[in-house]
Write a protein that holds these residues in place. Structure first.
Motif, short mmCIF file in Angstrom:
data_model
loop_
_atom_site.label_atom_id
_atom_site.label_comp_id
_atom_site.label_asym_id
_atom_site.label_seq_id
_atom_site.Cartn_x
_atom_site.Cartn_y
_atom_site.Cartn_z
N ALA A 1 121.31 43.66 57.43
CA ALA A 1 120.66 42.99 56.30
C ALA A 1 121.30 43.39 54.98
CB ALA A 1 119.17 43.33 56.30
N ALA A 2 121.65 44.68 54.84
CA ALA A 2 122.31 45.16 53.62
C ALA A 2 123.68 44.52 53.45
CB ALA A 2 122.43 46.68 53.66
N VAL B 1 122.30 47.00 47.80
CA VAL B 1 121.07 47.34 48.51
C VAL B 1 121.50 48.16 49.73
CG1 VAL B 1 121.04 45.19 49.87
CG2 VAL B 1 118.92 46.46 49.47
N LEU B 2 120.71 49.19 50.08
CA LEU B 2 121.16 50.18 51.07
C LEU B 2 120.10 50.43 52.15
CD1 LEU B 2 122.51 52.80 48.49
CD2 LEU B 2 123.88 51.13 49.77
N GLY C 1 110.68 52.84 44.77
CA GLY C 1 110.04 54.04 44.26
C GLY C 1 109.59 54.99 45.35
N SER C 2 109.43 54.47 46.56
CA SER C 2 109.16 55.28 47.74
C SER C 2 109.71 54.51 48.93
CB SER C 2 107.66 55.55 47.91
OG SER C 2 106.92 54.34 47.88
N ILE C 3 110.05 55.22 49.99
CA ILE C 3 110.66 54.59 51.15
C ILE C 3 109.73 54.76 52.35
CG2 ILE C 3 112.68 54.44 52.65
CD1 ILE C 3 113.38 53.77 49.81
N ASN C 4 108.91 53.75 52.60
CA ASN C 4 108.00 53.79 53.76
C ASN C 4 107.25 55.11 53.87
OD1 ASN C 4 108.65 51.16 54.55
ND2 ASN C 4 110.40 51.85 55.75
N VAL D 1 115.85 46.32 52.51
CA VAL D 1 116.31 46.35 53.90
C VAL D 1 115.79 47.58 54.63
CG1 VAL D 1 118.36 45.00 53.33
CG2 VAL D 1 118.50 47.49 53.32
N VAL D 2 114.71 48.18 54.12
CA VAL D 2 114.19 49.40 54.75
C VAL D 2 113.12 49.05 55.78
CG1 VAL D 2 114.83 51.00 52.94
CG2 VAL D 2 112.69 49.78 52.74
#
Length: 328
Positions: A92-93, A116-117, A144-147, A81-82
């Protein structure tokens, strides 16, 4: 015989799919691919095939029973949901966590779930952790990485602190890695075969050398896909630590000691790879996982490899370790 608990297994929800189709662009799109009529693409690189079993809990339970899997701790994999605004990401979360919570009620003997966050919005994420735990979450999942941001970024500190305070298990699942376009991972399904392994390996490596596990000692971090390439690199990590002062700036223990602090799933496709993971992580820190229902998923095959491990180790990996760390 010990209970079989699957800790790396996925579901999506119809509400989430509707939202990402409307709000995921321009970077994230849902299009037809060679492998599925509905596949998630990141800037033209396919990395997530959506199939009917991703949305069907009744079918999941039937397939679990067929494969000899007793319980699944389901999670939503990337793109999660990022994406979208904070409001959309939180919606979405919540749609997803509510659906998973209901599935646990519908199939109480078979289903548990990970929250999910909305990671890019820490205040919203912290509140969603609290709400998700109140409605039954036993763990959380993170990419593993956020955008483009590593998980050691200070932005995420409030979320990690909340998770650490709760001593929650957290599945670190890879996504499209930083530099996807430069590495030309849009070719030949390279995100699935190589990119995911890069994302997990780099993520955990940064955590180790950044002193992350000193800051958050109570987390039960699970490295996906048998730790990606981490078990293979354990000796190199220690050699770099022993010979390079730059590697010692934030840690005083050998990196391999941290590799025995985290957990691993059994999602690998060679017996020797699984055995190396057990050697590096320790028999108490490896958990059965299948990656169902992705096309790479293999409930029966992954379980077959676990069942070939030495007797005591086999039972720990099949479910005893999961029962302990998830408090099942």
């Amino acid at each position: 015989m010990s209970k079989v608990i699957d800790v790396h297994t996925h579901m999506y929800t119809a509400g989430w799919l509707k939202l990402i189709k409307a709000n995921g662009g321009p970077d994230l799109t849902v299009e037809a691919s060679l492998d599925s009529p509905e596949t998630v693409f990141y800037k033209g690189a396919s990395f997530c095939v959506l199939e009917p079993p991703h949305f069907d809990f009744e079918l999941r339970v039937k397939n679990m029973e067929k494969a000899g899997v007793d319980m699944a701790v389901v999670s939503m994999p990337p793109p999660g949901v990022v994406w979208g605004s904070g409001e959309v990401s939180l919606e979405a979360a919540q749609i997803t966590n509510n659906k998973f919570s209901q599935a646990q009620k519908d199939f109480p003997e078979h289903i548990r779930w990970m929250a999910v966050l909305p990671w890019e919005h820490p205040q919203l994420a912290v509140e969603e952790i609290k709400r998700a735990c109140d409605i039954g979450a036993v763990a959380a999942i993170v990419h593993g990485s956020i955008n483009g941001r590593p998980l050691t970024d200070p932005l995420f500190a409030p979320i990690w602190q909340e998770l650490d305070d709760r001593a929650m298990p957290v599945l670190v699942h890879p996504t499209f890695p930083i530099g996807t376009e430069l590495m030309e991972l849009d070719r030949y399904a390279l995100i699935a075969s190589t990119g995911f392994m890069i994302d997990t390996t780099l993520c955990i490596s940064k955590m180790i050398f950044d002193g992350f596990f000193e800051r958050y000692p109570n987390l039960k971090l699970i490295a996906s896909h048998s730790g990606a390439t981490l078990p293979y690199l354990a000796g190199r990590f220690d050699r770099v630590f022993e010979t390079t002062e730059r590697a010692k700036v934030k840690i005083s223990k050998k990196p391999s000691e941290y590799l025995r602090h985290i957990y691993y799933d059994s999602v690998t496709y060679e017996q020797e790879s699984l055995e190396l993971c057990v050697t590096v992580g320790g028999a108490d820190h490896v958990l059965y996982g299948s990656d169902y229902p992705f096309n790479l998923g293999d409930m029966e095959g992954c379980l077959g490899r676990v069942n070939k491990l030495p007797e005591e180790t086999k039972h720990k990996v099949r479910g005893d370790n999961a029962e302990r760390i998830f408090n099942l």
